[in-house]
Design a protein around this motif. Structure first.
Motif, PDB file in Angstrom:
ATOM      1  N   HIS A  54       0.869  -1.180   0.000  1.00  0.00           N
ATOM      2  CA  HIS A  54       0.000   0.000   0.000  1.00  0.00           C
ATOM      3  C   HIS A  54       0.907   1.232   0.000  1.00  0.00           C
TER       4      HIS A  54
ATOM      5  N   CYS B  35      -4.796   5.711   0.216  1.00  0.00           N
ATOM      6  CA  CYS B  35      -3.866   4.713  -0.279  1.00  0.00           C
ATOM      7  C   CYS B  35      -3.538   5.081  -1.723  1.00  0.00           C
TER       8      CYS B  35
ATOM      9  N   LYS C 288      -1.506   3.177  -3.798  1.00  0.00           N
ATOM     10  CA  LYS C 288      -1.058   2.038  -4.613  1.00  0.00           C
ATOM     11  C   LYS C 288      -2.312   1.242  -4.942  1.00  0.00           C
TER      12      LYS C 288
ATOM     13  N   CYS D 235      -4.191  -1.463  -4.787  1.00  0.00           N
ATOM     14  CA  CYS D 235      -3.939  -2.644  -3.960  1.00  0.00           C
ATOM     15  C   CYS D 235      -5.074  -3.644  -4.028  1.00  0.00           C
TER      16      CYS D 235
ATOM     17  N   HIS E 282      -9.608  -0.463  -3.396  1.00  0.00           N
ATOM     18  CA  HIS E 282      -8.496   0.469  -3.166  1.00  0.00           C
ATOM     19  C   HIS E 282      -8.970   1.924  -3.158  1.00  0.00           C
TER      20      HIS E 282
ATOM     21  N   MET F 264     -10.008   3.304   0.184  1.00  0.00           N
ATOM     22  CA  MET F 264      -9.157   3.030   1.343  1.00  0.00           C
ATOM     23  C   MET F 264      -8.651   4.359   1.904  1.00  0.00           C
TER      24      MET F 264
HETATM   25 CU   LIG Z   1      -4.084   0.104  -0.439  1.00  0.00          CU
END
Ligand SMILES: [Cu+2]
Length: 392
Positions: free
Chosen positions: A239, A314, A316, A318, A322, A325
């Motif tokens: 992340h 976040c 990235k 993920c 995501h 997040m």
């Molecule tokens: Cu993430």
């Protein structure tokens, strides 16, 4: 079979294209110029197109700055943020200055020296002086930029332990965040994914006395002006903790602890009252109101009005959720922070409660079974992040 059909269709399309081009070729007048060599007219068109293209490039760049400039972040809400912004603007400024001049000259010369029958190309092998100049200038400028960047980098990345930064763990998992405050001792208890069980969502080691006063929360509160050092841990995948308003980002890597420290300088309330944010919130809410009219007409639930908050995101990709997040960040005065943190339960007390809960539920279960079974009371599910089975 489908692939085979697609290949046949593509091949047939290619043949069609080739046939059409042949028809065009045959339908040309007999006196038309069919030579592959560019003539005077071709050169003129290409010269003008070169000029038109660079003008188009400049116009669209200016338009983008003017139209989308409002998407720039406002003044940084952290101490190192202004250093970071200055480095970025100097780098972008330099790159743009060189780009605008060289791109312009390139296209202008392509236009100015376009091929004509009377012009002969000049054979010009080399010029040491010129080569020296255009090598040494970029070397000096780039070296300066890199050295300046390195100093800024070490300023931002080095954590000054003398300032006694507050230690907070940020724990990432698919798809949410938890923050763990290190408590009175300002030391985080040890943690490992193997200890994750029940309410112990972060796998804090119960036998480590440093962990007893740790406080695990779902919202990140930071006192303004207080240096903070974040220790990042991930439960599952890669992340990236992204705090755009504080100009901070750090990868959160499973199996290791990464860190980043900063000092917040603008409270959530102050940011809300800033001119930038007042305008932004107003324009977002205007758009939402427009959208709400449509939603109302369709009989669907309307959108709430928007209010600004800092968020930890976040950065990235993920997994599936995501995009959602995120964790709210509240920057507030030291007094407000003290009052808030005092209300949060410690890890030690949470674990004791769990034990007590387990005992009472055992008691009630045995009472219930002695009476008649009444299946309405479901056991309270903790909002545990994940329960890891260590059976391997
Ligand atoms: Cu993430």
């Amino acid at each position: 079979m489908t692939v085979f059909l697609v290949i046949i269709v593509l091949a047939l399309l290619a043949v069609t294209g080739w046939q059409i081009s042949k028809i065009f070729h045959l339908s040309k007048r007999p006196d038309a110029d069919t030579s592959e060599v560019a003539n005077e007219k071709d050169n003129k068109i290409h010269g003008i197109l070169n000029l038109v293209f660079v003008i188009f490039l400049y116009v669209i760049s200016i338009y983008c700055f003017w139209e989308y400039g409002r998407f720039y972040l406002p003044e940084a809400a952290s101490e190192h943020g202004s250093e970071y912004d200055t480095l970025m603007f100097i780098s972008i400024g330099l790159i743009m200055f060189v780009q605008v001049i060289t791109q312009g000259l390139l296209h202008y010369f392509a236009y100015k020296y376009k091929g004509t029958k009377t012009r002969k190309a000049l054979f010009y092998a080399d010029n040491d002086k010129l080569e020296f100049i255009w090598t040494i200038i970029p070397v000096i400028v780039l070296a300066g930029l890199i050295i300046y960047g390195l100093f800024t980098w070490s300023d931002i990345m080095n954590i000054n332990e003398e300032e006694d930064p507050m230690v907070i763990e940020l724990y990432a998992y698919q798809f949410d965040w938890r923050a763990r405050y290190s408590g009175e001792d300002n030391t985080l208890g040890k943690a490992n994914v193997r200890f994750i069980e029940g309410v112990n969502q972060l796998g804090v080691d119960e036998s480590d006395s440093y962990g007893k006063d740790d406080k695990i929360v779902t919202e990140l509160h930071l006192p303004v002006g207080q240096p903070v050092v974040f220790k990042f841990r991930s439960q599952d995948v890669l992340h990236s903790a992204y705090f755009p308003f504080f100009r901070a980002q750090m990868n959160v890597v499973p199996g290791m602890i990464t860190q980043f420290g900063f000092t917040p300088t603008i409270t959530s309330e102050e940011m809300r009252e800033s001119e930038y944010m007042v305008d932004k919130v107003k324009s977002v809410n205007e758009e939402r109101n427009e959208k709400n009219k449509e939603l109302l007409a369709q009989g669907e639930p309307t959108l709430d009005s928007y209010e600004f908050d800092y968020f930890l995101l976040c950065n990235k990709i993920c997994g599936q959720a995501h995009y959602n997040m995120q964790m709210k960040i509240v920057v507030e005065s030291q007094e407000d922070f003290d009052a808030w943190i005092a209300e949060q339960p410690t890890f030690g007390s949470t674990m004791e409660d769990q034990v007590k809960d387990a005992d009472t539920s055992e008691d009630t279960n045995s009472e219930e079974s002695s009476q008649e079974e009444n299946g309405t009371d479901e056991p309270q599910e903790s909002d545990a992040v994940a329960v890891v089975n260590n059976q391997n």
